[in-house]
Design an enzyme around this catalytic site. Sequence first.
Site, PDB file in Angstrom:
ATOM      1  CB  SER A  67      25.094 143.102  59.455  1.00  0.00           C
ATOM      2  OG  SER A  67      26.218 142.249  59.510  1.00  0.00           O
ATOM      3  CD  GLN A 108      26.006 141.037  56.195  1.00  0.00           C
ATOM      4  OE1 GLN A 108      27.217 141.219  56.340  1.00  0.00           O
ATOM      5  NE2 GLN A 108      25.315 140.196  56.944  1.00  0.00           N
ATOM      6  CG  ASP A 121      25.958 138.268  60.079  1.00  0.00           C
ATOM      7  OD1 ASP A 121      26.194 139.058  59.148  1.00  0.00           O
ATOM      8  OD2 ASP A 121      25.842 138.633  61.261  1.00  0.00           O
TER       9      ASP A 121
END
Length: 294
Positions: A235, A285, A211
């Site tokens: 996110s 993502q 991430d």
Amino acid sequence: MSDGRAAVGQAAVDQLLEVLDLDPTGEMTFRGMSPPVGPQRVYGGQVAGQALVAAGRTVDPERFVHSLHGYFVRPGDPAEPIEYQVENIRDGRSFSVRRAVALQHDKPIFFMSASFQRAEEGLDHQATSPLDVPEPQDVPTMSDRLARYPERLGIWGQIPRPIDVRYVGEPGWVRPGDRPADPHQRVWMRVDGKLPDDPLLHACLLTYASDLTLLDSVLSMHGEVWGPGGVVGASLDHALWFHRPFRADEWFLYDCWSPSASGARGLATGRMFTTDGRQIASAVQEGLLRRVGA
């Protein structure tokens, strides 16, 4: 650290391992904490990694996680504990499926489904690793990058850096105008210390690292940067597939790009390769991206 500088190397890794070592509060419930120094919101990779720790501790260790899918639904408060509740969806002959929910103040901030599989043999192929990428030792370190932008230090100069992150191109936190547009963002990464030989722990740390830079590949397409004069983001969801055995404390190349951005959202996808070219994982993502003034 007592002198205000960021912990690095094994010291930073040990701190992260403490963050990932959840306290059991019941058969299927756990409690996690955030680092004492960090950003104003809980880092998404942290809560995803902790959720995978919680889910994995309820599964037969002979079954290895092969995929996870999560949604970030509320910002987390780093000053408050995070409660993790795990639900056993199914234990079959080959697969186990778990659902983990992270809660603060009795409200979910993140939830994730993860699937675990016993080792099996089958068809085997993979994508080709990029050939035109310098070796990690030939790429500037994060300290080298930060030295060029002292105004970017601030809290980032104090946050522990357990992951050695080396951008092949310009990162997204340079000054506006300093970043050329690039359809690929490639970053070398590894946990900056030695880890125990626990496959679940390595998967949780890869989840944590996945991430860090993925959403930045959306900005890279446009030569955009984070912060004043650029973009702010968060996110929205995260998916990760684990393909082959790996060690998170050995170098891997995170090859990322963005197939689409629209409606103040950007989609990013990435592939992870070891130095000898094995594809160990894939990630996708979507994130919220909004322009901000100078």
